[in-house]
Design a protein around this motif. Structure first.
Motif, PDB file in Angstrom:
ATOM      1  N   GLN A 148       0.829  -1.217   0.000  1.00 20.65           N
ATOM      2  CA  GLN A 148       0.000   0.000   0.000  1.00 20.65           C
ATOM      3  C   GLN A 148       0.858   1.260   0.000  1.00 20.65           C
ATOM      4  O   GLN A 148       0.599   2.211  -0.745  1.00 20.65           O
ATOM      5  CB  GLN A 148      -0.921  -0.023   1.220  1.00 20.65           C
ATOM      6  N   HIS A 197      -8.298   5.577  -2.142  1.00 20.28           N
ATOM      7  CA  HIS A 197      -9.037   4.342  -1.861  1.00 20.28           C
ATOM      8  C   HIS A 197      -9.802   4.512  -0.553  1.00 20.28           C
ATOM      9  O   HIS A 197      -9.255   4.953   0.446  1.00 20.28           O
ATOM     10  CB  HIS A 197      -8.123   3.128  -1.802  1.00 20.28           C
ATOM     11  N   THR A 234     -10.395  -1.125   1.852  1.00 22.66           N
ATOM     12  CA  THR A 234      -9.450  -2.201   1.573  1.00 22.66           C
ATOM     13  C   THR A 234     -10.002  -3.471   2.220  1.00 22.66           C
ATOM     14  O   THR A 234     -10.379  -3.444   3.390  1.00 22.66           O
ATOM     15  CB  THR A 234      -8.073  -1.892   2.192  1.00 22.66           C
ATOM     16  N   ALA A 244      -5.384  -9.037  -1.264  1.00 25.68           N
ATOM     17  CA  ALA A 244      -5.707  -7.670  -0.831  1.00 25.68           C
ATOM     18  C   ALA A 244      -6.277  -6.904  -2.015  1.00 25.68           C
ATOM     19  O   ALA A 244      -5.743  -6.990  -3.125  1.00 25.68           O
ATOM     20  CB  ALA A 244      -4.469  -6.968  -0.293  1.00 25.68           C
ATOM     21  N   TRP A 260      -7.988  -3.021  -3.114  1.00 29.45           N
ATOM     22  CA  TRP A 260      -8.256  -1.617  -2.770  1.00 29.45           C
ATOM     23  C   TRP A 260      -9.306  -1.063  -3.730  1.00 29.45           C
ATOM     24  O   TRP A 260      -9.177  -1.229  -4.956  1.00 29.45           O
ATOM     25  CB  TRP A 260      -6.981  -0.791  -2.903  1.00 29.45           C
ATOM     26  N   ALA A 269     -14.822  -3.784  -2.896  1.00 26.31           N
ATOM     27  CA  ALA A 269     -13.628  -4.442  -2.359  1.00 26.31           C
ATOM     28  C   ALA A 269     -13.981  -5.830  -1.815  1.00 26.31           C
ATOM     29  O   ALA A 269     -13.249  -6.803  -2.045  1.00 26.31           O
ATOM     30  CB  ALA A 269     -12.996  -3.581  -1.271  1.00 26.31           C
TER      31      ALA A 269
END
Lengths: 149, 76, 149, 76
Positions: free
Chosen positions: A20, A29, A32, A100, A102, A109
């Motif tokens: 990130q 963003h 997340t 992950a 974003w 998400a």
């Protein structure tokens, strides 16, 4: 977007923080979502799993995961996606997989992260062999996510 | 034509090797390839990839193709 | 299970790592889902948001969030849940909220985390006041998650 | 009976204070309380909590209750 398949142990929270800080523009963003799959010391009713070996198909695995991430980024309003997966010898409590995602909005998400991990579980060429107190065995199959489309 | 074949996980254990090179007549399918490498029927649920893309037994092969046979995946 | 409402800035990934190391038994959780809400520098079509103030109802906010986490832990097979929420002055790119859920199975962790953040967004007594280049305004409402039940 | 009243966010701005103590006749409801503290109608979408639990205008109050009026929440 980045996909990493590696034999080295990893700290999923540090990986997310580093990714990130390095790749995400600041203040853009809103949400997340991170999924981390961790090795348990039990599975399918069997206790005492002491270690695991993760086999994969070098080349196809990475290509498949990159395509799934691209698909998720097109399907939802996703700014970035990051996947790390262990291969080789893994011990209980080790992180096996990190996904992950974003996005500007949380629902995107959540949907995208769940899509990626479900595809990974059912389509990406990885195979687990568990070592238990009674010997070794290939794991037979992944559980289906009831939300899988 | 020459085909590169790979076996993973329990399929590797079953076949007894991880990869091999097979000579086949032009126009052979994945099904024909399996008949050339094994006397047993292909286990149910076996997944097939040609050049790292999922496909099925009817896929017609070309010289130099890489074909992989493997069981259902269990990553994540 | 822990709920924290704080004015201090926090690193969500470090918080999750620390909580997991401290409270989660090793080798038992298979899936962790984390949602992090981050302050954006735009909202509802307005750019140039320079800072934000987060008001809350001390006492009721914590009580409400604890009850939601308990409800999620009962409804799904969830081993532990952890929520952190900022109040007071917040700057763009700051983490506002962290929701972390540990479960044996991924689908449970996804459902529970989404349930907690959706309830938090629509029921927990927090209010945002944004400072833009044109002045201050109370944010009017949160977007609905299409998956909200 | 004595009721503790709290106002949050835009409701605090509208009422012009963050909290107050109000004397009401026994059996009063939240609706009656609002009539005692404001000449305006309660804004649509206002949320009400008594003793930190969500409730509505018909809720009958008891001595010492804490009543909060606030707009839709926007956390997370």
């Amino acid at each position: 977007m980045k996909v990493v398949v590696q034999t080295a142990e990893f700290d999923p929270w540090k990986e997310v923080a580093d990714y990130q800080a390095r790749y995400l523009p600041k203040g853009k963003h809103g949400g997340t979502v991170v999924f981390v799959g961790t090795m348990r010391d039990f599975n399918e009713g069997i206790d005492g799993i002491t270690s695991m070996y993760l086999d994969h198909y070098p080349g196809m695995t990475e290509r498949h995961l990159e395509r799934v991430c691209q698909e998720a980024m097109q399907k939802w309003d996703v700014m970035d996606a990051f996947v790390v997966h262990r291969v080789g010898a893994v011990l209980p409590d080790d992180a096996i997989v990190l996904v992950a995602v974003w996005s500007r909005h949380r629902s995107m998400a959540f949907d995208a992260a769940r899509f990626i991990i479900n595809d990974l579980k059912h389509r990406a060429p990885f195979w687990k062999r568990e070592s238990t107190v009674d010997g070794e065995r290939w794991v037979s199959g992944n559980t289906v996510d009831h939300a899988t489309k | 034509m020459k085909i590169n074949v790979k076996y993973f996980a329990s399929m590797r254990d079953r076949v007894g090797r991880s990869d091999e090179r097979v000579e086949l007549a032009d126009g052979a399918t994945v099904s024909g390839l399996w008949g050339a490498v094994s006397k047993d029927a292909l286990p149910e649920n076996t997944l097939i990839a040609v050049n790292m893309e999922y496909t099925d037994l009817s896929h017609v092969l070309k010289d130099g193709d890489e074909v992989a046979f493997f069981p259902p995946v269990t990553g994540g």
